[in-house]
Scaffold this active site. Sequence first.
Site, PDB file in Angstrom:
ATOM      1  CB  VAL A   1      10.404  74.481 -17.153  1.00 20.13           C
ATOM      2  CG1 VAL A   1      10.544  73.421 -16.170  1.00 20.13           C
ATOM      3  CG2 VAL A   1       9.273  75.351 -16.827  1.00 20.13           C
TER       4      VAL A   1
ATOM      5  CG  HIS B   1      -1.653  66.752 -36.822  1.00 19.41           C
ATOM      6  ND1 HIS B   1      -2.669  66.258 -37.678  1.00 19.41           N
ATOM      7  CD2 HIS B   1      -1.961  68.191 -36.739  1.00 19.41           C
ATOM      8  CE1 HIS B   1      -3.355  66.966 -38.382  1.00 19.41           C
ATOM      9  NE2 HIS B   1      -2.872  68.102 -37.565  1.00 19.41           N
TER      10      HIS B   1
END
EC number: 1.1.99.1
Length: 561
Positions: free
Chosen positions: A221, A470
């Site tokens: 995208v 994370h």
Amino acid sequence: MKENRYDYIIVGAGSAGCVLANRLTEDGRSRVLLLETGGSDKSIFIQMPTALSIPMNTKKYAWQFETEPEPYLDNRRMHCPRGKVLGGSSSINGMVYVRGHARDFDEWDAEGATGWDYQHVLPYFKKAETWAFGGDDYRGGSGPLGVNNGNGMKNPLYKAFIRAGADSGYLETEDYNGAQQEGFGAMHMTVKNGRRASTANAYLRPAMNRHNLTVVTHALVHKVLLEDKTATGVRFEQGGKVQEVHAREEVILSAGSIGSPHLLQLSGIGRREVLENAGIEVRHELPGVGENLQDHLEFYFQFRCKQPVSLNRRLDWWNKLKIGVRWILRKDGLGATNHFESCGFIRSKAGVEWPDLQYHFLPAAMRYDGREAFDGDGFQLHVGHNKPKSRGFVHVQSADPTQPPRIRFNYLQHEADREGFRDCVRRTRELISQPAMDEYRGAEIQPGEHIQSDEEIDTFVRQAVESAYHPSCSCRMGTDDKAVVDPRTRVHGLKNLRVVDSSIFPTIPNGNLNAPTIMVAERAADLIRGREPLQPAGVPVVMDEQWQSRQRPGEPERASG
């Protein structure tokens, strides 16, 4: 593609995107397009839990991002892999299932993410899950995501580690994802019937035969299409061909904490200075995009093992072959676990209200690439300070969507984070010195017994610490002028555009991020469909009532500080 108009366009088939693709097509009416840059997740190295280190380090399955030199880590560039495959990072992660502490979500609510407190999000954790030991007030019994304890801690080192926690005066917890996180106990993993329970397996695959879901892989995208202040679709490239597709209802970004802010910035949405420096026209000034970036750091404490029980003796090619063949034939044995089967969550000091240190225990001593750390038997503890105060950023560098963004976490910028890692070293040494570990504990390999002073520990940590992978919080949810999305996950100041993934966390929880990311997507799906959120749980949370005056229940109370 035969069609170029859908009700919803979801960018990213990862931990959140797969959940949304499933939930938004349940009615059989809404037409949904799911775009993913990567491809198939059917590799044995993704599906076999024990092979977890391979997909994370493979360009085919993961964006191999690298940070800028981190100024507080001796200018090291840190590895930041993100999933680029169906299932996203849930297809390349360590499969550890940790929701976070109840207070983490109360903190979200206090930070402006109204309605995302623990009692409101718990029903969505339950909705997502089938817990191997059955549902109850805290655990789900009929959700798509399979969660268990691997091989049931058959290796004696797992239970010795839990007993060492009790010897140290810490609590034991029967279920750290239940009423009481604090303490030591069995660790949970997203594995079902011996296979990785990624969101591709749990959510996407059951939905792929629905006529109203279209999944397009190998699609990069380029930008969100805007008409004035309304998102109307996206532009993407597949096989060298650039195409545009349009959304009747909404465009939803679920590209992760690196991908989502980068895509917003490529679309002209973000901080003016950042966009102009990259040569991008400012379409909507939103200064919080890409800011507030957070992550967990960890290092591993390694010890030699005096008993021949560790997994180090299973790391040669012959034993790996036998483990692999057994898994192929039976989907059980050492191939069906991530090997992190016991854990601990503790508070670093008196005055800390809920746990901020986390342990993953591994009955082997090995490097991050899965190789032996030394000859002979050993074990290690992955330990980290999980409530960092340091903040970083994700900044677009170029209008070219193939160019990665600038990433800097500013790891250990804040003194409280450096202090937290000193606590990690000292608490861990005390823990492993307990009688429960006497028959197993050999010499300390890393950090090494010579590392003692604050200065020595700080130097070691700067050189040895690694990301726990994370990244989060870079499109923060809230209502102030630095928030990117509102509590309904809608991008501030724009219509028909949402972000739903770990980037919208206001603060990073105490634990691994796959479980809360899935929860966020489950709750967001109801918000998107205009459904009433599930009723709040109204369950008790077990806390140490003397947290202000003691670091653990088994020590005398003292003044905080």
